[in-house]
Design a protein around this motif. Structure first.
Motif, PDB file in Angstrom:
ATOM      1  N   TYR A  71     122.638   7.731  24.019  1.00 41.55           N
ATOM      2  CA  TYR A  71     122.403   6.151  24.257  1.00 41.55           C
ATOM      3  C   TYR A  71     121.172   5.897  24.310  1.00 41.55           C
ATOM      4  N   VAL A  72     120.534   4.797  23.263  1.00 43.89           N
ATOM      5  CA  VAL A  72     119.327   4.474  23.412  1.00 43.89           C
ATOM      6  C   VAL A  72     119.430   2.827  23.364  1.00 43.89           C
ATOM      7  N   TRP A  73     118.631   2.512  24.614  1.00 50.35           N
ATOM      8  CA  TRP A  73     118.481   0.960  24.582  1.00 50.35           C
ATOM      9  C   TRP A  73     117.078   0.728  24.485  1.00 50.35           C
ATOM     10  N   THR A  74     116.656  -0.268  23.980  1.00 44.70           N
ATOM     11  CA  THR A  74     115.209  -0.747  23.723  1.00 44.70           C
ATOM     12  C   THR A  74     115.380  -2.242  23.779  1.00 44.70           C
ATOM     13  N   HIS A  75     114.333  -2.947  24.661  1.00 42.94           N
ATOM     14  CA  HIS A  75     114.385  -4.212  24.761  1.00 42.94           C
ATOM     15  C   HIS A  75     112.994  -4.767  24.799  1.00 42.94           C
ATOM     16  N   ALA A 121     115.030   3.082  27.148  1.00 39.21           N
ATOM     17  CA  ALA A 121     115.761   4.133  27.961  1.00 39.21           C
ATOM     18  C   ALA A 121     116.600   5.130  27.021  1.00 39.21           C
ATOM     19  N   ILE A 122     116.508   6.309  27.015  1.00 39.82           N
ATOM     20  CA  ILE A 122     117.312   7.266  26.110  1.00 39.82           C
ATOM     21  C   ILE A 122     118.089   8.107  27.236  1.00 39.82           C
ATOM     22  N   VAL A 123     119.319   7.962  27.162  1.00 41.07           N
ATOM     23  CA  VAL A 123     120.073   8.993  28.076  1.00 41.07           C
ATOM     24  C   VAL A 123     121.336   9.867  27.162  1.00 41.07           C
ATOM     25  N   LEU A 124     121.153  11.032  27.388  1.00 45.02           N
ATOM     26  CA  LEU A 124     122.278  12.136  27.165  1.00 45.02           C
ATOM     27  C   LEU A 124     123.449  12.000  28.054  1.00 45.02           C
ATOM     28  N   ALA A 125     124.694  11.516  27.740  1.00 48.74           N
ATOM     29  CA  ALA A 125     126.037  11.327  28.549  1.00 48.74           C
ATOM     30  C   ALA A 125     127.343  11.551  27.828  1.00 48.74           C
ATOM     31  N   GLU A 126     128.222  11.627  28.429  1.00 47.28           N
ATOM     32  CA  GLU A 126     129.615  11.519  27.915  1.00 47.28           C
ATOM     33  C   GLU A 126     129.831  10.065  27.395  1.00 47.28           C
ATOM     34  N   THR A 127     129.582   9.085  28.272  1.00 49.25           N
ATOM     35  CA  THR A 127     130.056   7.738  28.164  1.00 49.25           C
ATOM     36  C   THR A 127     128.990   6.781  28.336  1.00 49.25           C
ATOM     37  N   GLU A 128     129.024   5.543  28.002  1.00 43.88           N
ATOM     38  CA  GLU A 128     128.153   4.544  28.256  1.00 43.88           C
ATOM     39  C   GLU A 128     128.019   4.073  29.704  1.00 43.88           C
ATOM     40  N   GLU A 129     129.151   4.051  30.290  1.00 42.77           N
ATOM     41  CA  GLU A 129     128.817   3.800  31.689  1.00 42.77           C
ATOM     42  C   GLU A 129     128.285   5.139  32.460  1.00 42.77           C
ATOM     43  N   GLN A 130     128.575   6.297  32.165  1.00 46.81           N
ATOM     44  CA  GLN A 130     127.938   7.329  32.850  1.00 46.81           C
ATOM     45  C   GLN A 130     126.187   7.304  32.539  1.00 46.81           C
ATOM     46  N   ALA A 131     126.048   6.769  31.138  1.00 43.75           N
ATOM     47  CA  ALA A 131     124.443   6.800  30.946  1.00 43.75           C
ATOM     48  C   ALA A 131     123.936   5.814  32.011  1.00 43.75           C
ATOM     49  N   ASP A 165     122.082  -5.370  33.997  1.00 43.18           N
ATOM     50  CA  ASP A 165     121.577  -5.929  32.585  1.00 43.18           C
ATOM     51  C   ASP A 165     121.948  -4.954  31.271  1.00 43.18           C
ATOM     52  N   PHE A 166     121.850  -3.430  31.799  1.00 39.44           N
ATOM     53  CA  PHE A 166     122.200  -2.648  30.672  1.00 39.44           C
ATOM     54  C   PHE A 166     123.525  -3.080  30.071  1.00 39.44           C
ATOM     55  N   LYS A 167     124.561  -3.590  30.960  1.00 41.48           N
ATOM     56  CA  LYS A 167     125.886  -3.790  30.380  1.00 41.48           C
ATOM     57  C   LYS A 167     126.074  -4.823  29.376  1.00 41.48           C
ATOM     58  N   SER A 168     125.043  -5.743  29.197  1.00 38.15           N
ATOM     59  CA  SER A 168     125.124  -6.801  28.576  1.00 38.15           C
ATOM     60  C   SER A 168     124.298  -6.715  27.043  1.00 38.15           C
ATOM     61  N   LEU A 169     123.583  -5.318  27.138  1.00 38.83           N
ATOM     62  CA  LEU A 169     123.017  -5.000  25.823  1.00 38.83           C
ATOM     63  C   LEU A 169     123.842  -3.820  25.253  1.00 38.83           C
ATOM     64  N   ARG A 170     124.054  -3.782  23.977  1.00 38.98           N
ATOM     65  CA  ARG A 170     124.649  -2.704  23.465  1.00 38.98           C
ATOM     66  C   ARG A 170     123.665  -1.770  22.786  1.00 38.98           C
ATOM     67  N   PRO A 171     123.680  -0.522  23.366  1.00 40.38           N
ATOM     68  CA  PRO A 171     122.727   0.569  22.946  1.00 40.38           C
ATOM     69  C   PRO A 171     123.172   1.022  21.591  1.00 40.38           C
ATOM     70  N   GLN A 172     122.116   1.711  20.931  1.00 40.09           N
ATOM     71  CA  GLN A 172     122.336   2.566  19.717  1.00 40.09           C
ATOM     72  C   GLN A 172     123.059   3.871  20.346  1.00 40.09           C
ATOM     73  N   PHE A 192     124.295   7.856  19.499  1.00 38.68           N
ATOM     74  CA  PHE A 192     124.161   8.674  18.355  1.00 38.68           C
ATOM     75  C   PHE A 192     125.276   9.992  18.867  1.00 38.68           C
ATOM     76  N   GLU A 193     126.037  10.293  17.929  1.00 41.56           N
ATOM     77  CA  GLU A 193     126.976  11.359  18.135  1.00 41.56           C
ATOM     78  C   GLU A 193     126.188  12.709  17.718  1.00 41.56           C
ATOM     79  N   LEU A 194     126.197  13.658  18.704  1.00 45.80           N
ATOM     80  CA  LEU A 194     125.283  14.892  18.298  1.00 45.80           C
ATOM     81  C   LEU A 194     125.967  16.043  17.855  1.00 45.80           C
ATOM     82  N   ASP A 195     126.664  15.805  16.717  1.00 45.73           N
ATOM     83  CA  ASP A 195     127.387  17.004  15.920  1.00 45.73           C
ATOM     84  C   ASP A 195     126.812  17.138  14.841  1.00 45.73           C
TER      85      ASP A 195
END
Length: 82
Positions: A4-8, A33-43, A58-65, A67-70
């Motif tokens: 999950y990648v958020w940039t603002h 912020a770049i986070v490896l997690a199972e879900t956005e909420e976990q990130a 505030d993270f909840k109001s922005l959609r992150p990019q 990336f599936e890691l497969d």
């Protein structure tokens, strides 16, 4: 897992944007912020648990990019021009 990648960018922030999300308690120009997690909420929870000033609500109001890691992929590339 997903990346999950958020940039603002607040470089040109003005009073007219007072309701805009603020990802960090510091006065920043650009935050990422770049986070490896199972879900956005976990990130978001992982960021909040670091107690480094990240504002979970505030993270909840922005959609992150997301990336599936497969498969092979470019996660980040950037060019800055002055």
């Amino acid at each position: 897992m997903k990346l999950y990648v958020w940039t603002h960018d607040r470089t040109f922030h003005s009073w007219s944007m007072i309701e805009e999300p603020c990802l960090h308690t510091a006065m920043y120009n650009k935050a990422t912020a770049i986070v490896l997690a199972e879900t956005e909420e976990q990130a978001i929870t992982l960021l909040a648990e670091k107690n480094e000033g990240w504002r979970a609500e505030d993270f909840k109001s922005l959609r992150p990019q997301v990336f599936e890691l497969d498969a092979a992929l470019v996660v980040y590339s950037q060019v800055h021009y002055i």
